[in-house]
Scaffold this motif. Structure first.
Motif, PDB file in Angstrom:
ATOM      1  N   GLU A 439       0.849  -1.195   0.000  1.00 25.49           N
ATOM      2  CA  GLU A 439       0.000   0.000   0.000  1.00 25.49           C
ATOM      3  C   GLU A 439       0.881   1.240   0.000  1.00 25.49           C
ATOM      4  N   LEU A 440       0.985   1.857  -1.172  1.00 26.35           N
ATOM      5  CA  LEU A 440       1.935   2.949  -1.364  1.00 26.35           C
ATOM      6  C   LEU A 440       1.355   4.294  -0.913  1.00 26.35           C
ATOM      7  N   THR A 441       2.064   4.971  -0.016  1.00 27.10           N
ATOM      8  CA  THR A 441       1.667   6.320   0.386  1.00 27.10           C
ATOM      9  C   THR A 441       2.741   7.281  -0.083  1.00 27.10           C
ATOM     10  N   MET A 442       2.343   8.234  -0.934  1.00 24.05           N
ATOM     11  CA  MET A 442       3.318   9.223  -1.402  1.00 24.05           C
ATOM     12  C   MET A 442       3.200  10.434  -0.495  1.00 24.05           C
ATOM     13  N   MET A 443       4.288  10.749   0.192  1.00 24.99           N
ATOM     14  CA  MET A 443       4.197  11.739   1.254  1.00 24.99           C
ATOM     15  C   MET A 443       4.919  13.034   0.931  1.00 24.99           C
ATOM     16  N   GLU A 444       4.444  14.085   1.542  1.00 23.74           N
ATOM     17  CA  GLU A 444       5.130  15.372   1.480  1.00 23.74           C
ATOM     18  C   GLU A 444       6.490  15.179   2.148  1.00 23.74           C
ATOM     19  N   ARG A 445       7.520  15.834   1.599  1.00 30.92           N
ATOM     20  CA  ARG A 445       8.881  15.521   2.007  1.00 30.92           C
ATOM     21  C   ARG A 445       9.135  15.584   3.523  1.00 30.92           C
ATOM     22  N   GLY A 446       8.687  16.665   4.134  1.00 34.20           N
ATOM     23  CA  GLY A 446       8.930  16.830   5.565  1.00 34.20           C
ATOM     24  C   GLY A 446       8.305  15.703   6.370  1.00 34.20           C
ATOM     25  N   ALA A 447       7.084  15.335   5.983  1.00 33.62           N
ATOM     26  CA  ALA A 447       6.383  14.271   6.691  1.00 33.62           C
ATOM     27  C   ALA A 447       7.081  12.935   6.475  1.00 33.62           C
ATOM     28  N   PHE A 448       7.574  12.727   5.244  1.00 33.70           N
ATOM     29  CA  PHE A 448       8.278  11.487   4.940  1.00 33.70           C
ATOM     30  C   PHE A 448       9.533  11.378   5.797  1.00 33.70           C
ATOM     31  N   ASP A 449      10.306  12.468   5.848  1.00 30.58           N
ATOM     32  CA  ASP A 449      11.532  12.463   6.651  1.00 30.58           C
ATOM     33  C   ASP A 449      11.243  12.119   8.109  1.00 30.58           C
ATOM     34  N   THR A 450      10.159  12.693   8.623  1.00 33.15           N
ATOM     35  CA  THR A 450       9.806  12.435  10.020  1.00 33.15           C
ATOM     36  C   THR A 450       9.485  10.960  10.224  1.00 33.15           C
ATOM     37  N   ASP A 451       8.676  10.399   9.337  1.00 33.00           N
ATOM     38  CA  ASP A 451       8.321   8.981   9.474  1.00 33.00           C
ATOM     39  C   ASP A 451       9.540   8.075   9.317  1.00 33.00           C
ATOM     40  N   LEU A 452      10.393   8.422   8.376  1.00 28.80           N
ATOM     41  CA  LEU A 452      11.572   7.612   8.125  1.00 28.80           C
ATOM     42  C   LEU A 452      12.495   7.661   9.350  1.00 28.80           C
ATOM     43  N   SER A 453      12.714   8.862   9.871  1.00 27.56           N
ATOM     44  CA  SER A 453      13.600   9.024  11.023  1.00 27.56           C
ATOM     45  C   SER A 453      13.068   8.303  12.253  1.00 27.56           C
ATOM     46  N   ASN A 454      11.749   8.300  12.396  1.00 33.38           N
ATOM     47  CA  ASN A 454      11.162   7.651  13.567  1.00 33.38           C
ATOM     48  C   ASN A 454      10.849   6.178  13.327  1.00 33.38           C
ATOM     49  N   ARG A 455      11.299   5.661  12.194  1.00 38.02           N
ATOM     50  CA  ARG A 455      11.083   4.252  11.832  1.00 38.02           C
ATOM     51  C   ARG A 455       9.597   3.894  11.804  1.00 38.02           C
ATOM     52  N   ASN A 456       8.803   4.855  11.435  1.00 41.88           N
ATOM     53  CA  ASN A 456       7.361   4.648  11.422  1.00 41.88           C
ATOM     54  C   ASN A 456       6.918   4.183  10.037  1.00 41.88           C
ATOM     55  N   PHE A 457       7.425   3.001   9.611  1.00 35.58           N
ATOM     56  CA  PHE A 457       7.097   2.479   8.279  1.00 35.58           C
ATOM     57  C   PHE A 457       7.451   0.998   8.217  1.00 35.58           C
ATOM     58  N   GLU A 458       6.943   0.326   7.200  1.00 37.24           N
ATOM     59  CA  GLU A 458       7.366  -1.060   6.971  1.00 37.24           C
ATOM     60  C   GLU A 458       8.397  -1.114   5.853  1.00 37.24           C
ATOM     61  N   MET A 459       8.025  -0.466   4.728  1.00 36.26           N
ATOM     62  CA  MET A 459       8.970  -0.445   3.616  1.00 36.26           C
ATOM     63  C   MET A 459       9.023   0.971   3.083  1.00 36.26           C
ATOM     64  N   SER A 460      10.219   1.442   2.688  1.00 34.53           N
ATOM     65  CA  SER A 460      10.318   2.796   2.141  1.00 34.53           C
ATOM     66  C   SER A 460      11.219   2.794   0.923  1.00 34.53           C
ATOM     67  N   TYR A 461      10.995   3.771   0.050  1.00 38.13           N
ATOM     68  CA  TYR A 461      11.877   3.974  -1.110  1.00 38.13           C
ATOM     69  C   TYR A 461      12.484   5.349  -0.948  1.00 38.13           C
ATOM     70  N   SER A 462      13.807   5.422  -0.790  1.00 37.60           N
ATOM     71  CA  SER A 462      14.434   6.719  -0.563  1.00 37.60           C
ATOM     72  C   SER A 462      15.809   6.750  -1.212  1.00 37.60           C
ATOM     73  N   TRP A 463      16.528   7.822  -0.957  1.00 43.94           N
ATOM     74  CA  TRP A 463      17.817   8.060  -1.601  1.00 43.94           C
ATOM     75  C   TRP A 463      18.859   8.352  -0.545  1.00 43.94           C
ATOM     76  N   ILE A 464      20.076   7.905  -0.778  1.00 42.42           N
ATOM     77  CA  ILE A 464      21.155   8.262   0.150  1.00 42.42           C
ATOM     78  C   ILE A 464      22.333   8.756  -0.672  1.00 42.42           C
ATOM     79  N   GLY A 465      22.954   9.820  -0.223  1.00 40.46           N
ATOM     80  CA  GLY A 465      24.087  10.388  -0.942  1.00 40.46           C
ATOM     81  C   GLY A 465      25.389   9.975  -0.300  1.00 40.46           C
ATOM     82  N   CYS A 466      26.461  10.075  -1.072  1.00 43.22           N
ATOM     83  CA  CYS A 466      27.774   9.719  -0.548  1.00 43.22           C
ATOM     84  C   CYS A 466      28.592  10.994  -0.447  1.00 43.22           C
ATOM     85  N   SER A 467      28.878  11.428   0.770  1.00 43.73           N
ATOM     86  CA  SER A 467      29.538  12.721   0.958  1.00 43.73           C
ATOM     87  C   SER A 467      31.000  12.699   0.530  1.00 43.73           C
ATOM     88  N   TYR A 468      31.638  11.569   0.676  1.00 44.06           N
ATOM     89  CA  TYR A 468      33.022  11.445   0.220  1.00 44.06           C
ATOM     90  C   TYR A 468      33.188  10.020  -0.280  1.00 44.06           C
TER      91      TYR A 468
END
Lengths: 570, 309
Positions: A439-468
């Protein structure tokens, strides 16, 4: 007569409907593009153009494939604009501040401008991220146990206000950077910097960390003038709006929302620059930005929407330089959630994923298959790693084995921007084949970040950057159990695994390259076996230049040093 | 009249309070943490907590709002979370561009709208009336981003006579103003035509004709004044809208105006900046409404009599 009118009018109206239908997509494109760049801080160039039918979709993909190949052919532009003195650089997002450390270290919009004004101790090579070149440090040396780095500082360097850069300024800048909240992730292993003598500064580490010098390439660790920063603080001057460093260009003017004007610094330690004036223009609409380049209003464009890419590539007056980005898009399976704590279910999800199909369907073919959490160009990249291949039947069998022969329903979240939501929809369809209803929920960015940070999800699709360019930057924070069940975008899968801890710790501490590479390969395999994270794809980092500018090179770290560029033909 | 104006101005206070409260609620109660957005995904929990204290977002909802209000009443609307600049510095830096765009678009729509509207009304059901009606219908239906892109392609890419983006020179505003005015012009044409037609049919016009007044005098002196009432309302409303920032036009032509500023503030959850810019625009809109109402009095003596009561 009246009837004729009615017919004529209806024809006009219906053609209008058609037009507005076409136009609708293009606005969406531009706004989505902007959202992405604002939140992520980097301009991930991915495809936005909606395809209207199956047939057209295939055509677009072929165009994109050609585009990728052609892009590779031009790596360094050749200047033909002899006699010109002003370079106009367009970026799609205006930086919020030009204070080193005033924004997250991954903010590429800041980086694009800041690299012209400030200098760091070392810089990344324009062609190979892993190669370091001296900048304000002439050389550097680790002590025996690798817990201290001593830098020999370049002499005779001047700040834009004419004062000399001293070793005290260097130590002050480093200590300032270490203490800033925005650098918390990068500076974690750094303790403090101290002046050794008139030409040397030592950076002390909390523990031995090989890639530490690579971190110092980030403009958040740029060298600033202690006297100037303290003056700003004392007099309430906004440093971020009146930047001052040692770079090739000095600040002239910032017109809010429109442009930043810089001019060449005549006492620059690198000698004389080729292009005396540099203007950054901010054009939020990616199509308008591309048109500005085509019509000759600007010379350089950072942040191209791939809907515009095929046209720009065909244009002989423009060079498109795209390289594979070092950050990647991936699925996170929260191992602390009820269903996904079962490895069989996680494996079932992994077996459903066809990465090339996600790239074709969700990114119009513009992207690279990414089977493991370490990307090319990053130290530790396991070149031959393939990983689990798509097998829907096996996925169904695993689900049955786990006690769910009729399938399962899981919650799936992703940011609403189409960079995420389109690939996520393809993933959703792929899972359906094995009876997994995501069940896909497309979220507003700020809300998505909050849920992701608080581990309030089962599965997520996101991006990670490599600083160096070292695998440690990504894998340590993704896999180490010290970050499990905490908050923040680290170890979002909540992995608590001794083997994973051992691998990332040993790889971090080891100074033996071969051993580190072996450890990272093992980690990739471990992740593949357990299906904690399912890396999907990497996209391109593009810079587009007018043919009049020479010396421009695409690079995955978004470092564009205009002082290297020229209007003269080589 | 003065009493009326003062009453209207006083009524602005509860309106502004209401707007600020609603905005504050939306910004603070919706998910997303500005501190986290600024520091990025790598920041530690302590760092985020420190940033919250620095921004003042760690306070409770009521405490935060009351603090904001107390400062705002004293003229301090705070600094932007992101740029650390006082918010009105940013608003005033952007506003001239929006004002230029809005006023030029409105002037275009008034000149063409009223002129063409009268022309049509005078020649009702003629061929030219029909053709213009058809064209206005088409123009009202066209989305402005589409018109904008077409103008850019024709004048910037093909003919290379106008710049595609920027706001440095007066000619930068030609295409944006045209784009923004198209919809309004079409609306003004249609309203002028219909209200003119209504007036032309009224008894006093027939009387004027009967006494042998020249057609020009009838149209411009007798009819137009009455027909313009609803048109003035429309222009006032349009101007209010335009000052709120024609976000799409600003975006397409890369004009740094209020609209793009507000969008940016929403995205980065920059509450002080958003509140200042929205309140500023709301205040202006209210003022324009007031001016429109005062203008009524000059156009229509009957309303003037109402006001003085």
């Amino acid at each position: 007569m009246k009837r004729k009118w009615a017919i004529g009018l209806s024809i006009v109206m219906s053609s209008l409907l058609l037009f507005s239908g076409c136009g609708g997509n293009s606005t969406e494109t531009s706004t989505e593009g902007t959202t992405e760049t604002t939140t992520e801080g980097t301009t991930e160039t991915t495809t936005e153009g909606e395809t209207t039918s199956e047939g057209e979709g295939e055509v677009t993909n072929i165009v994109m494939q050609n585009a990728l190949e052609k892009m590779g052919q031009v790596t360094v532009a050749n200047g033909e604009g002899a006699g010109r003195d002003t370079l106009t650089f367009v970026s799609v997002i205006e930086p919020t501040t030009l204070e080193p450390g005033g924004v997250a270290s991954s903010d590429a919009n800041f980086r694009v401008v800041a690299t012209q004004i400030y200098e760091t101790l070392v810089r990344e090579s324009q062609t190979d991220r892993t190669v370091l070149e001296p900048m304000l440090a002439e050389s550097w040396e680790f002590n025996e146990d690798g817990t201290q780095v001593t830098f020999q500082i370049k002499q005779g360097v001047k700040f834009h206000d004419g004062s000399d850069m001293t070793v005290e300024d260097v130590a002050y800048s480093l200590n300032r950077a270490i203490g800033l909240a925005t650098n918390a992730d990068l500076a974690e292993m750094m303790d403090s910097a101290e002046v050794v003598d008139d030409t040397h500064v030592v950076l002390k580490l909390k523990y031995a960390y090989g890639p530490v010098v690579n971190i110092l390439t980030n403009p958040n660790f740029a060298i600033v003038s202690q006297a100037y920063v303290e003056k700003c603080e004392a007099e309430g001057i906004n440093f971020g709006r009146t930047p001052m460093g040692t770079g090739a260009y000095q600040f002239v003017e910032w017109v809010n929302g429109a442009n930043i004007t810089l001019k060449a610094f005549d006492q620059w330690n690198g000698g004389e620059v080729n292009i005396p004036n540099l203007i950054f223009n901010f054009i939020t609409d990616t199509t308008t930005a591309a048109i500005a380049l085509e019509s000759g209003d600007c010379d350089l464009l950072y942040g191209t929407d791939s809907a515009d890419l095929p046209r720009l590539i065909e244009n002989p007056d423009v060079n498109v330089m795209g390289v594979q980005s070092s950050g990647f898009y991936f699925l996170t399976l929260n191992t602390q959630s009820e269903l996904l704590s079962d490895v069989n279910i996680r494996k079932a999800i992994q077996l459903c994923i066809d990465r090339q199909e996600v790239i074709d369907g969700g990114q119009d073919g513009l992207g690279w298959v990414t089977p493991c959490p370490i990307t090319p160009g990053i130290f530790g990249y396991p070149e031959d790693f393939v990983g689990t291949q798509t097998n829907v039947e096996e996925a169904k069998a695993l689900l049955a084995e786990a006690g769910y022969p009729d399938g399962i329903t899981i919650q799936f979240i992703t940011p609403e921007s189409s960079y995420y939501s389109r690939p996520a929809q393809v993933v959703q369809e792929q899972l359906r084949r094995a009876g997994i209803n995501a069940e896909l929920t497309m979220m507003e960015r700020g809300a998505f970040d909050t849920d992701l940070s608080n581990r309030n999800f089962e599965m997520s699709y996101s991006w990670i950057g490599c600083s160096y360019p070292d695998a440690d930057n990504i894998v340590y924070r993704l896999f180490h159990s010290q970050y499990a069940n905490s908050t923040g975008q680290t170890n979002m899968a909540n992995i608590v695994n001794e083997e994973a801890d051992r691998l990332v710790e040993e790889a971090r501490k080891s100074t033996d390259s071969a051993e580190r590479e072996a450890l990272y390969l093992e980690l990739c395999e471990l992740n593949d076996e357990n299906a904690w994270y399912i890396p999907i794809l990497t996209s391109t980092n593009t810079v587009t230049a007018s043919a009049q500018v020479g010396g421009v090179a695409g690079n995955s770290g978004s470092f564009y040093y205009v002082s290297d560029y020229t209007f003269e033909a080589e | 009249m003065h009493k009326y104006i003062i009453k209207r101005l006083l009524m602005l206070i509860p309106v502004m309070l209401g707007i600020s409260f609603i905005l504050y609620s939306i910004m603070t109660l919706t998910p997303g943490d500005p501190a986290q957005l600024i520091l990025g995904p790598g920041a530690t929990e302590e760092a985020i907590e420190l940033k919250r204290q620095e921004l003042g977002t760690d306070k409770g909802f009521w405490e935060g709002y009351v603090d904001w209000l107390t400062n705002a009443v004293q003229g301090d609307f705070g600094t932007s979370y992101r740029s650390k600049e006082p918010v009105f510095n940013e608003v005033f830096a952007r506003f001239p561009n929006t004002l230029k765009l809005a006023s030029s678009a409105i002037i275009l729509s008034v000149i063409f709208g009223i002129g063409i509207g009268i022309f049509q009304a005078v020649r009702q059901y003629s061929m030219s009336d029909n053709i213009i009606s058809g064209i206005t219908l088409v123009l009202t239906s066209m989305p402005d981003f589409w018109i904008g892109l077409i103008l850019i392609i024709v004048f910037a890419v093909w003919l290379k006579v106008l710049p595609a983006s920027g706001a440095n020179h007066w000619y930068n505003f030609i295409m944006p103003a045209l784009t923004a005015s198209v919809g309004y012009t079409a609306g003004t044409i249609r309203l002028t035509r219909s209200s003119m037609l209504e007036v032309i049919r009224s008894d006093y016009i027939r009387t004027a004709r009967a006494k042998g007044a020249a057609e020009k005098t009838i149209i411009f002196k007798h009819a137009l004044k009455n027909a313009l009432l609803p048109v003035v309302t429309l222009i006032g409303i349009n101007l209010g809208w335009q000052l709120g920032g024609t976000i799409i036009v600003e975006q397409i032509f890369a004009i740094p105006g209020i609209g793009t500023l507000m969008i940016g503030a929403v995205r980065s959850k920059d509450t002080p900046l958003l509140m200042a810019s929205v309140l500023f625009v709301a205040f202006l809109s209210a003022l324009i409404n007031l001016i429109t109402d005062i203008l009524y009095a000059y156009i229509d003596p009957r309303i003037k009599a109402e006001y003085s009561k």
